[in-house]
Scaffold this motif. Structure first.
Motif, PDB file in Angstrom:
ATOM      1  N   ASP A  70       0.818  -1.122   0.036  1.00 25.67           N
ATOM      2  CA  ASP A  70       0.021   0.039  -0.207  1.00 25.67           C
ATOM      3  C   ASP A  70       0.826   1.116  -0.042  1.00 25.67           C
ATOM      4  O   ASP A  70       0.334   2.283   0.363  1.00 25.67           O
ATOM      5  N   LEU A  72       2.956   2.116   2.002  1.00 20.05           N
ATOM      6  CA  LEU A  72       3.391   2.335   3.308  1.00 20.05           C
ATOM      7  C   LEU A  72       5.031   3.148   3.379  1.00 20.05           C
ATOM      8  O   LEU A  72       5.241   3.844   4.369  1.00 20.05           O
ATOM      9  N   SER A  75       4.961   7.126   3.265  1.00 15.06           N
ATOM     10  CA  SER A  75       4.436   7.757   4.155  1.00 15.06           C
ATOM     11  C   SER A  75       5.528   7.683   5.387  1.00 15.06           C
ATOM     12  O   SER A  75       5.689   8.594   6.438  1.00 15.06           O
ATOM     13  N   GLN A  76       6.104   6.617   5.538  1.00 13.74           N
ATOM     14  CA  GLN A  76       7.104   6.501   6.717  1.00 13.74           C
ATOM     15  C   GLN A  76       8.186   7.250   6.323  1.00 13.74           C
ATOM     16  O   GLN A  76       8.833   7.954   7.136  1.00 13.74           O
ATOM     17  N   HIS A 158       0.261   9.656   5.970  1.00 17.40           N
ATOM     18  CA  HIS A 158      -0.445   8.277   5.949  1.00 17.40           C
ATOM     19  C   HIS A 158      -0.625   7.708   4.670  1.00 17.40           C
ATOM     20  O   HIS A 158      -0.430   8.382   3.616  1.00 17.40           O
ATOM     21  N   GLY A 159      -0.863   6.489   4.947  1.00 16.27           N
ATOM     22  CA  GLY A 159      -0.975   5.680   3.378  1.00 16.27           C
ATOM     23  C   GLY A 159       0.102   5.689   2.591  1.00 16.27           C
ATOM     24  O   GLY A 159       1.262   5.298   3.002  1.00 16.27           O
ATOM     25  N   ASP A 160      -0.034   6.064   1.229  1.00 16.63           N
ATOM     26  CA  ASP A 160       1.146   6.119   0.310  1.00 16.63           C
ATOM     27  C   ASP A 160       1.465   7.738   0.581  1.00 16.63           C
ATOM     28  O   ASP A 160       2.173   7.922  -0.605  1.00 16.63           O
ATOM     29  N   HIS A 212       3.775  -0.652  -3.746  1.00 21.00           N
ATOM     30  CA  HIS A 212       2.242  -0.768  -3.513  1.00 21.00           C
ATOM     31  C   HIS A 212       1.725  -2.280  -3.249  1.00 21.00           C
ATOM     32  O   HIS A 212       0.849  -2.421  -2.529  1.00 21.00           O
TER      33      HIS A 212
END
Length: 282
Positions: A70, A72, A75-76, A158-160, A212
């Protein structure tokens, strides 16, 4: 009022991101610019260092290659950069997003206007999505995103990494879904992620898809693995761009060829089919 700019990047040279232009576009109005540079072997770190501005602070990171779900990882990495921001506002740009110099005064005014308004957590931007070349806009892509947030520790990517969410809602809702917590910035984001050599673009998309979906590629993304270079199938019905690009983009715009000649889209039956499917967006 102190303003932090922040971003993340990796393989910016390999995939021809306008990261230098992106950073320079808002340097005049930020007090610091945090750049989280992922470990690369294409000279990305040296590229960022070459900007040579005292406002830029470089953070080096190593991406977790197992985090392929996704988007992630994006966002990280965004939040790593955000965690180093010291400003009252934090101004986020992705590596293919550029702000026009004409919009900077309005953006500054919006930040000054809402700095003491506790209800306002973010400032929203209009988007211009260029596809294929610098003269073609896709009006059917997403039209707005929050790119400036109150740096209060309670808001994270958040998310992508397309948007932001608040801790107060358990990160369950994108801030832009809550009309009460954002205001318009008065600025535009010039999104150039789809303006690349067709071979470079398809290589970039393959990497993004991997972050993703991992190894399970959805059917609608298989096109990026069936071609050696991307074909912009909607090019003939895209909107002609009549305005000016940000000044920092001048060299890229003048050196990039137009993808093809395009006839009036209003005379193209495919344009009306797209309007019936997705509405008229401009």
């Amino acid at each position: 009022m102190k303003i932090s700019g922040f971003t993340f990047c990796r393989d910016a040279v390999r995939f021809d991101y306008p990261i230098v232009e992106s950073i320079k576009s808002i340097l005049p109005i930020v007090d610091e610019y945090i750049v989280n540079v992922g470990k690369s072997d294409d000279g990305t770190l040296d590229l960022i260092k070459s900007i040579g501005d005292h406002k830029i602070q470089i953070i080096e990171s190593v991406w977790d290659e197992l985090l392929r779900k996704d988007g992630l990882i994006f966002s990280q990495q965004t939040n790593i950069a955000l965690s180093h921001c010291k400003g009252d506002w934090a101004f986020y740009l992705q590596a293919d997003e550029v702000v026009h110099e004409d919009d900077l005064p309005r953006i500054q005014e919006a930040m000054e206007q809402y700095i003491e308004d506790a209800q306002v957590l973010g400032l929203m931007f209009r988007y211009l999505h260029f596809k294929g070349d610098y003269w073609s806009i896709d009006p059917w892509m997403y039209r707005k995103e929050i790119r400036i947030i109150k740096n209060n520790g309670g808001i994270l990517s958040h998310g992508d990494a397309t948007g932001f969410a608040s801790r107060a809602t358990g990160f369950s809702r994108n801030l832009k879904a809550d009309l009460s917590c954002w205001k318009w910035s008065g600025g535009r984001i010039f999104h150039y992620g789809w303006v690349k050599d067709p071979k470079t673009f398809i290589q970039k998309k393959r990497v993004q898809i991997a972050y993703h979906h991992g190894e399970v590629i959805p059917n609608h993304d298989l096109i990026f693995f069936d071609q050696e270079e991307y074909r912009f199938e909607k090019y003939d019905i895209l909107k002609e761009f009549q305005g000016s690009h940000p000044a920092v983009m001048a060299n890229r715009v003048t050196q990039f060829p137009r993808l093809a000649q395009r006839k009036n889209r209003w005379l193209n039956p495919r344009f009306y089919k797209e309007v019936l499917l997705h509405g008229f967006k401009g």
